[in-house]
Design a protein around this motif. Structure first.
Motif, mmCIF file in Angstrom:
data_model
loop_
_atom_site.group_PDB
_atom_site.id
_atom_site.type_symbol
_atom_site.label_atom_id
_atom_site.label_comp_id
_atom_site.label_asym_id
_atom_site.label_seq_id
_atom_site.Cartn_x
_atom_site.Cartn_y
_atom_site.Cartn_z
ATOM 1 N N ASN A 109 -22.236 11.182 10.637
ATOM 2 C CA ASN A 109 -21.113 11.096 11.578
ATOM 3 C C ASN A 109 -20.235 9.873 11.365
ATOM 4 O O ASN A 109 -19.774 9.265 12.324
ATOM 5 C CB ASN A 109 -21.614 11.111 13.034
ATOM 6 N N LEU A 110 -19.988 9.547 10.123
ATOM 7 C CA LEU A 110 -19.031 8.470 9.858
ATOM 8 C C LEU A 110 -17.642 8.967 10.211
ATOM 9 O O LEU A 110 -17.392 10.172 10.231
ATOM 10 C CB LEU A 110 -19.072 8.066 8.381
ATOM 11 N N PHE A 111 -16.724 8.033 10.488
ATOM 12 C CA PHE A 111 -15.345 8.426 10.759
ATOM 13 C C PHE A 111 -14.653 8.654 9.420
ATOM 14 O O PHE A 111 -14.459 7.717 8.649
ATOM 15 C CB PHE A 111 -14.641 7.335 11.566
ATOM 16 N N PRO A 112 -14.283 9.910 9.109
ATOM 17 C CA PRO A 112 -13.814 10.228 7.754
ATOM 18 C C PRO A 112 -12.465 9.595 7.412
ATOM 19 O O PRO A 112 -12.128 9.474 6.246
ATOM 20 C CB PRO A 112 -13.697 11.755 7.773
ATOM 21 N N HIS A 113 -11.720 9.193 8.440
ATOM 22 C CA HIS A 113 -10.379 8.658 8.168
ATOM 23 C C HIS A 113 -10.381 7.137 8.062
ATOM 24 O O HIS A 113 -9.324 6.526 8.058
ATOM 25 C CB HIS A 113 -9.411 9.116 9.249
ATOM 26 N N MET A 114 -11.574 6.551 7.985
ATOM 27 C CA MET A 114 -11.653 5.097 7.871
ATOM 28 C C MET A 114 -12.555 4.722 6.705
ATOM 29 O O MET A 114 -13.554 5.391 6.440
ATOM 30 C CB MET A 114 -12.253 4.505 9.148
ATOM 31 N N MET A 120 -22.897 -3.591 16.116
ATOM 32 C CA MET A 120 -22.803 -3.743 17.567
ATOM 33 C C MET A 120 -23.937 -4.613 18.107
ATOM 34 O O MET A 120 -24.075 -4.780 19.320
ATOM 35 C CB MET A 120 -22.831 -2.366 18.245
ATOM 36 N N ARG A 161 -22.914 0.272 10.439
ATOM 37 C CA ARG A 161 -21.989 0.445 11.555
ATOM 38 C C ARG A 161 -22.711 0.271 12.894
ATOM 39 O O ARG A 161 -22.192 -0.383 13.814
ATOM 40 C CB ARG A 161 -21.361 1.846 11.490
ATOM 41 N N ALA A 162 -23.904 0.843 12.998
ATOM 42 C CA ALA A 162 -24.664 0.716 14.244
ATOM 43 C C ALA A 162 -25.092 -0.735 14.461
ATOM 44 O O ALA A 162 -25.031 -1.256 15.571
ATOM 45 C CB ALA A 162 -25.878 1.639 14.210
ATOM 46 N N TYR A 189 -13.837 5.485 1.122
ATOM 47 C CA TYR A 189 -13.894 6.364 2.280
ATOM 48 C C TYR A 189 -15.198 7.164 2.227
ATOM 49 O O TYR A 189 -15.751 7.364 1.151
ATOM 50 C CB TYR A 189 -12.680 7.300 2.291
ATOM 51 N N GLU A 233 -14.492 -0.984 13.649
ATOM 52 C CA GLU A 233 -13.795 -0.312 14.750
ATOM 53 C C GLU A 233 -14.347 -0.689 16.133
ATOM 54 O O GLU A 233 -13.620 -1.196 16.980
ATOM 55 C CB GLU A 233 -13.876 1.207 14.538
ATOM 56 N N ALA A 234 -15.631 -0.425 16.330
ATOM 57 C CA ALA A 234 -16.193 -0.685 17.665
ATOM 58 C C ALA A 234 -16.334 -2.176 17.972
ATOM 59 O O ALA A 234 -16.028 -2.592 19.088
ATOM 60 C CB ALA A 234 -17.533 0.036 17.805
ATOM 61 N N HIS A 244 -12.779 -3.120 19.143
ATOM 62 C CA HIS A 244 -12.230 -2.492 20.347
ATOM 63 C C HIS A 244 -13.207 -2.433 21.514
ATOM 64 O O HIS A 244 -12.800 -2.231 22.648
ATOM 65 C CB HIS A 244 -11.728 -1.084 20.018
ATOM 66 N N VAL A 245 -14.496 -2.566 21.239
ATOM 67 C CA VAL A 245 -15.465 -2.515 22.340
ATOM 68 C C VAL A 245 -15.984 -3.917 22.667
ATOM 69 O O VAL A 245 -16.009 -4.320 23.818
ATOM 70 C CB VAL A 245 -16.637 -1.565 22.006
ATOM 71 N N GLY A 284 -24.869 -0.603 25.667
ATOM 72 C CA GLY A 284 -24.572 -1.568 24.603
ATOM 73 C C GLY A 284 -25.810 -2.099 23.909
ATOM 74 O O GLY A 284 -25.722 -2.651 22.809
#
Lengths: 258, 240
Positions: free
Chosen positions: A101-106, A167, A163-164, A147, A114-115, A118-119, A91
């Motif tokens: 490496n992005l999440f293509p469906h978001m 966290m 995104r990184a 997107y 996301e993280a 959920h994390v 962590g």
């Protein structure tokens, strides 16, 4: 003497008979910016991937903020870490990849939420605030609902950085983050990294081919060759008066290509 | 994209309508055969749902399960792919009662066909999951996501898009395989047709209608999966 943020203690990585990293010893202080340069196949990306636990190490121990990353203390001995322990120490680390490496469906926003939701267990509202703030910081405040496929490479990479950061890592790893970008998009990503360096307390480790950026931004430059650090020092030392012949050859080859 | 199957659908229904209206004799068979078709649809839908559930479970067990579970999944996939669907139907229907398990024919039909197609489906799921770029896994690790979470939120939604076309094929296979259930006393479309044929000997009319109904149903499945595909691909904008 402060605890190093990251410490490689005699770390070895090999694939079968091929040794990629040969007893690596490297200490990185909190807040230090380290650039890793070197020819391809020298093991520089492997350093980051081991730290991110994407590669298992064969020997040695990696410490993050004083805690062993790949091992845990059990009855006074170091044993290989289990998943739960690994996730606790991991962590502290965030990583940005060459291919985003992005999440293509978001959407950009959802990628950043996301993280944390959920994390880290943040509420939707908290995660959305954090994501919006970070996307503003990387200059994509107006692209939150786009997107990845609707964004340019440079924009995607900036989303990946946001995104990184969402966290709240202590250590950020940048793996050739501008190598997949068109030349005119490199600047916008480097600017974001520059801004991170001055405005946030982050330890940064970057594998890069941008010698100009490494020289200006890094506190220390490590030249990797054949799975070892062949030479390390302040950017000025490495770039102006390299001691090793291999460093000189590499630098002149790179500068010639530019 | 969806125009072609729609056109095929239109032609099929038009031809069917024409045939029915031009041969007065066709009409008397329609109600009975449609009753059979309803049973066929019921088994197809039930079988498809079971197949998808089984495929997902078996694929996950085979890829990520602990060793015994993995063996179980491999055994399931190999047994149900490697033996004939008809024999599976017979086995459930005629052999299980010897062990005191008596299932009604409809349950047997749905179970056997669902398990059979599920075994093929498991490989479809596995292939689609494996086709999701490695970088997606790595990004989830870098965000400290546990494996089950990345699978559920990141990998499967992307694999889903790639799964739709092969699943369309499997659904059609299942539809056609339902004709076998006429051999275990279920009055599906094929069973009804045989029954009527035996009493009236109007073979041409009866089996022409049956052919057209099967074709129409399979075109319906094709249109359905195409629509789903376009819809899903739009949601999951592809890229890196």
């Amino acid at each position: 003497m402060t605890t190093p943020m990251v410490k490689f203690d005699n770390v070895t990585k090999s694939y079968g008979t091929l040794t990629v990293l040969d007893s690596l010893n490297l200490e990185i202080a909190p807040n230090e910016k380290v650039a890793i340069i070197g020819p391809s196949g020298s093991g520089k990306t492997t350093v980051l991937r081991m730290l991110m636990t994407l590669e298992r190490i064969n020997d040695g121990v990696i410490y993050v903020d004083g805690d062993p990353l790949t091992h845990m203390q059990k009855n006074g001995k170091l044993v290989p870490a289990d998943e739960r322990y690994l996730r606790k120490v991991r962590g502290n680390i965030g990583m940005v990849f060459q291919h985003f490496n992005l999440f293509p469906h978001m959407s950009a926003m959802k990628n950043c939420m996301e993280a944390p939701i959920h994390v880290l267990g943040l509420s939707k509202k908290e995660a959305a605030e954090r994501a919006a703030e970070l996307l503003d910081m990387v200059g994509l405040g107006d692209k939150k609902d786009q997107y990845p496929s609707q964004l340019s490479g440079g924009q995607q990479q900036r989303v990946a950085i946001a995104r990184a950061l969402a966290m709240r890592p202590k250590v950020m790893l940048f793996d050739e983050v501008t190598s997949a970008l068109d030349p005119e998009l490199v600047g916008e990503v480097l600017n974001v990294i520059r801004k991170l360096g001055t405005e946030h307390n982050l330890t940064m480790l970057m594998v890069t081919h941008q010698m100009g950026f490494a020289r200006e931004f890094a506190d220390r430059v490590c030249f990797f060759y054949g799975g070892k650090i062949a030479e390390a020092g302040k950017p000025d030392e490495i770039f102006n008066e390299p001691k090793e012949e291999r460093t000189r050859q590499f630098l002149s080859a790179v500068l010639e290509a530019n | 994209m969806q125009l072609r199957p729609l056109a095929v659908c239109a032609i099929v229904f038009f031809t069917a309508g024409l045939a029915v209206s031009s041969f007065a004799g066709f009409r008397e068979f329609i109600p009975g055969l449609l009753q059979g078709a309803a049973v066929t649809i019921q088994i197809t839908v039930g079988g498809c749902i079971l197949a998808m559930v089984m495929a997902l479970i078996a694929a996950m067990a085979k890829m990520y399960g602990p060793l015994p579970l993995r063996w179980l999944a491999v055994a399931y996939i190999e047994v149900f792919r490697g033996t004939s669907a008809l024999v599976q139907l017979f086995w459930l229907f005629f052999v299980l009662p010897h062990f005191g398990i008596l299932l009604d024919p409809l349950t047997v039909a749905i179970t056997a066909l669902g398990l059979n197609v599920g075994a093929y489906g498991a490989e479809v799921v596995r292939g689609a999951v494996n086709a999701v770029p490695r970088g997606q896994w790595e990004a989830s690790v870098a965000l400290n996501m546990p494996r089950a979470l990345s699978l559920r939120r990141i990998i499967l939604p992307q694999a889903f898009v790639a799964m739709i076309p092969p699943w369309g094929n499997l659904f059609i296979e299942l539809l056609k395989a339902t004709a076998l259930v006429s051999l275990i006393t279920i009055s599906d479309l094929t069973f009804k047709a045989q029954q009527m044929n035996q009493t009236t000997f109007r073979t041409v009319e009866i089996f022409t209608i049956v052919l057209v109904v099967y074709l129409a149903l399979s075109v319906l499945i094709t249109v359905g999966t195409r629509t789903l595909e376009t819809f899903a691909a739009r949601g999951i904008a592809r890229g890196r």
